[in-house]
Motif scaffolding. Structure first.
Motif, PDB file in Angstrom:
ATOM      1  N   VAL A   1       0.859  -1.186   0.000  1.00  0.00           N
ATOM      2  CA  VAL A   1       0.000   0.000   0.000  1.00  0.00           C
ATOM      3  C   VAL A   1       0.897   1.238   0.000  1.00  0.00           C
ATOM      4  O   VAL A   1       1.966   1.252   0.614  1.00  0.00           O
ATOM      5  CB  VAL A   1      -0.919  -0.003   1.247  1.00  0.00           C
ATOM      6  CG1 VAL A   1      -1.753   1.257   1.312  1.00  0.00           C
ATOM      7  CG2 VAL A   1      -1.822  -1.214   1.232  1.00  0.00           C
ATOM      8  N   VAL A   2       0.442   2.296  -0.674  1.00  0.00           N
ATOM      9  CA  VAL A   2       1.204   3.538  -0.783  1.00  0.00           C
ATOM     10  C   VAL A   2       0.349   4.697  -0.304  1.00  0.00           C
ATOM     11  O   VAL A   2      -0.831   4.792  -0.664  1.00  0.00           O
ATOM     12  CB  VAL A   2       1.612   3.787  -2.256  1.00  0.00           C
ATOM     13  CG1 VAL A   2       2.351   5.094  -2.407  1.00  0.00           C
ATOM     14  CG2 VAL A   2       2.451   2.652  -2.777  1.00  0.00           C
ATOM     15  N   TYR A   3       0.943   5.585   0.496  1.00  0.00           N
ATOM     16  CA  TYR A   3       0.278   6.828   0.903  1.00  0.00           C
ATOM     17  C   TYR A   3       0.504   7.858  -0.192  1.00  0.00           C
ATOM     18  O   TYR A   3       1.633   8.098  -0.618  1.00  0.00           O
ATOM     19  CB  TYR A   3       0.855   7.318   2.236  1.00  0.00           C
ATOM     20  CG  TYR A   3       0.463   8.724   2.580  1.00  0.00           C
ATOM     21  CD1 TYR A   3      -0.867   9.069   2.804  1.00  0.00           C
ATOM     22  CD2 TYR A   3       1.407   9.732   2.674  1.00  0.00           C
ATOM     23  CE1 TYR A   3      -1.234  10.357   3.111  1.00  0.00           C
ATOM     24  CE2 TYR A   3       1.048  11.028   2.991  1.00  0.00           C
ATOM     25  CZ  TYR A   3      -0.264  11.341   3.199  1.00  0.00           C
ATOM     26  OH  TYR A   3      -0.632  12.624   3.502  1.00  0.00           O
ATOM     27  N   ILE A   4      -0.575   8.502  -0.673  1.00  0.00           N
ATOM     28  CA  ILE A   4      -0.470   9.434  -1.802  1.00  0.00           C
ATOM     29  C   ILE A   4      -0.842  10.862  -1.438  1.00  0.00           C
ATOM     30  O   ILE A   4      -0.976  11.710  -2.303  1.00  0.00           O
ATOM     31  CB  ILE A   4      -1.343   8.959  -2.986  1.00  0.00           C
ATOM     32  CG1 ILE A   4      -2.811   8.917  -2.578  1.00  0.00           C
ATOM     33  CG2 ILE A   4      -0.850   7.644  -3.532  1.00  0.00           C
ATOM     34  CD1 ILE A   4      -3.762   8.754  -3.741  1.00  0.00           C
TER      35      ILE A   4
ATOM     36  N   HIS B   1       4.566   8.243  -0.962  1.00  0.00           N
ATOM     37  CA  HIS B   1       4.967   7.582  -2.210  1.00  0.00           C
ATOM     38  C   HIS B   1       5.954   6.429  -2.013  1.00  0.00           C
ATOM     39  O   HIS B   1       6.698   6.086  -2.928  1.00  0.00           O
ATOM     40  CB  HIS B   1       5.539   8.581  -3.221  1.00  0.00           C
ATOM     41  CG  HIS B   1       4.525   9.563  -3.708  1.00  0.00           C
ATOM     42  ND1 HIS B   1       4.862  10.644  -4.470  1.00  0.00           N
ATOM     43  CD2 HIS B   1       3.178   9.644  -3.552  1.00  0.00           C
ATOM     44  CE1 HIS B   1       3.777  11.340  -4.758  1.00  0.00           C
ATOM     45  NE2 HIS B   1       2.752  10.749  -4.209  1.00  0.00           N
ATOM     46  N   LYS B   2       5.965   5.829  -0.837  1.00  0.00           N
ATOM     47  CA  LYS B   2       6.807   4.657  -0.578  1.00  0.00           C
ATOM     48  C   LYS B   2       5.902   3.462  -0.277  1.00  0.00           C
ATOM     49  O   LYS B   2       4.958   3.570   0.495  1.00  0.00           O
ATOM     50  CB  LYS B   2       7.727   4.885   0.626  1.00  0.00           C
ATOM     51  CG  LYS B   2       8.665   6.061   0.480  1.00  0.00           C
ATOM     52  CD  LYS B   2       9.919   5.652  -0.231  1.00  0.00           C
ATOM     53  CE  LYS B   2      10.989   6.698  -0.102  1.00  0.00           C
ATOM     54  NZ  LYS B   2      11.143   7.584  -1.191  1.00  0.00           N
ATOM     55  N   SER B   3       6.206   2.340  -0.892  1.00  0.00           N
ATOM     56  CA  SER B   3       5.409   1.141  -0.723  1.00  0.00           C
ATOM     57  C   SER B   3       5.650   0.524   0.656  1.00  0.00           C
ATOM     58  O   SER B   3       6.791   0.404   1.094  1.00  0.00           O
ATOM     59  CB  SER B   3       5.783   0.135  -1.816  1.00  0.00           C
ATOM     60  OG  SER B   3       5.042  -1.033  -1.673  1.00  0.00           O
TER      61      SER B   3
ATOM     62  N   ILE C   1      -5.898  -5.215   6.897  1.00  0.00           N
ATOM     63  CA  ILE C   1      -5.635  -3.789   7.124  1.00  0.00           C
ATOM     64  C   ILE C   1      -5.635  -3.045   5.787  1.00  0.00           C
ATOM     65  O   ILE C   1      -6.206  -1.968   5.662  1.00  0.00           O
ATOM     66  CB  ILE C   1      -4.283  -3.601   7.860  1.00  0.00           C
ATOM     67  CG1 ILE C   1      -4.384  -4.151   9.279  1.00  0.00           C
ATOM     68  CG2 ILE C   1      -3.867  -2.133   7.884  1.00  0.00           C
ATOM     69  CD1 ILE C   1      -3.070  -4.135  10.039  1.00  0.00           C
ATOM     70  N   ALA C   2      -4.997  -3.639   4.781  1.00  0.00           N
ATOM     71  CA  ALA C   2      -4.933  -3.015   3.457  1.00  0.00           C
ATOM     72  C   ALA C   2      -6.328  -2.770   2.889  1.00  0.00           C
ATOM     73  O   ALA C   2      -6.593  -1.712   2.330  1.00  0.00           O
ATOM     74  CB  ALA C   2      -4.117  -3.880   2.508  1.00  0.00           C
ATOM     75  N   MET C   3      -7.219  -3.724   3.050  1.00  0.00           N
ATOM     76  CA  MET C   3      -8.575  -3.559   2.518  1.00  0.00           C
ATOM     77  C   MET C   3      -9.285  -2.368   3.169  1.00  0.00           C
ATOM     78  O   MET C   3      -9.996  -1.616   2.509  1.00  0.00           O
ATOM     79  CB  MET C   3      -9.393  -4.839   2.715  1.00  0.00           C
ATOM     80  CG  MET C   3      -8.948  -5.987   1.848  1.00  0.00           C
ATOM     81  SD  MET C   3      -9.042  -5.516   0.126  1.00  0.00           S
ATOM     82  CE  MET C   3      -7.519  -6.173  -0.463  1.00  0.00           C
TER      83      MET C   3
ATOM     84  N   ARG D   1      -2.952   0.992  -3.946  1.00  0.00           N
ATOM     85  CA  ARG D   1      -2.046  -0.137  -4.137  1.00  0.00           C
ATOM     86  C   ARG D   1      -0.773   0.401  -4.786  1.00  0.00           C
ATOM     87  O   ARG D   1      -0.815   1.348  -5.562  1.00  0.00           O
ATOM     88  CB  ARG D   1      -2.681  -1.191  -5.035  1.00  0.00           C
ATOM     89  CG  ARG D   1      -3.848  -1.902  -4.383  1.00  0.00           C
ATOM     90  CD  ARG D   1      -4.399  -2.959  -5.356  1.00  0.00           C
ATOM     91  NE  ARG D   1      -5.484  -3.692  -4.740  1.00  0.00           N
ATOM     92  CZ  ARG D   1      -5.340  -4.833  -4.085  1.00  0.00           C
ATOM     93  NH1 ARG D   1      -4.152  -5.382  -3.985  1.00  0.00           N
ATOM     94  NH2 ARG D   1      -6.381  -5.430  -3.558  1.00  0.00           N
ATOM     95  N   SER D   2       0.336  -0.237  -4.479  1.00  0.00           N
ATOM     96  CA  SER D   2       1.616   0.268  -4.981  1.00  0.00           C
ATOM     97  C   SER D   2       1.695   0.213  -6.513  1.00  0.00           C
ATOM     98  O   SER D   2       2.402   1.015  -7.116  1.00  0.00           O
ATOM     99  CB  SER D   2       2.783  -0.488  -4.362  1.00  0.00           C
ATOM    100  OG  SER D   2       2.735  -1.846  -4.727  1.00  0.00           O
TER     101      SER D   2
END
Length: 145
Positions: free
Chosen positions: A7-10, A30-32, A39-41, A52-53
């Motif tokens: 997951v990536v924070y944008i 911007h780091k995977s 948790i990702a869902m 998603r990365s």
């Protein structure tokens, strides 16, 4: 053992803590980061914050396009403001017509030989000032051209 999803924070900040799921994971911009799938869902339910990365390339392109559009819009607005300021300015050459009374404007018209037709005794000073300004700008443009 559960599966992991990258997951990536944008967002705009340099990093973001996960306050949605309570995991308190830190996501650099911007780091995977590999997180557990459950948790990702939950995080991916907020597509303006986490993606998603695999989507990072297109997200960066969209963000850059939005930033470029914002820069161009700011430049356009600045140019428009400058044009309006120039258009509404009562300064012609070294004279500030906004400071002159109607008698001083009439004297200026006579002294500069502007040939303005009288609009009648009821003409407002502001309207007369605009006519004088336009005539002086036309005369200056004619002399320069």
């Amino acid at each position: 053992m559960s599966d992991k999803i990258a997951v990536v924070y944008i967002g705009d900040k340099p990093s973001k803590k996960d306050t949605v799921t309570g995991s308190r994971l830190v996501f650099p911009r911007h780091k995977s980061v590999d997180v557990e799938s459950h948790i990702a869902m939950q995080l991916l339910e907020f597509p303006s914050v986490w993606r998603r990365s695999e989507e990072l390339g297109e997200v960066k392109a969209q963000q850059e396009a939005l930033e470029q559009a914002a820069i161009e819009e700011a430049e356009r607005l600045a140019a428009e403001e400058a044009r309006l300021a120039e258009e509404q300015s009562m300064v012609v050459g070294d004279r500030d017509l906004a400071k002159l009374t109607s008698a001083q404007l009439a004297t200026l018209v006579e002294g500069e030989d502007l040939r303005l037709d009288p609009q009648g005794p009821q003409e407002k000073v502001g309207d007369f000032r605009v006519r004088v300004r336009d005539a002086m700008k036309a005369k200056l443009a004619e002399q320069e051209g």
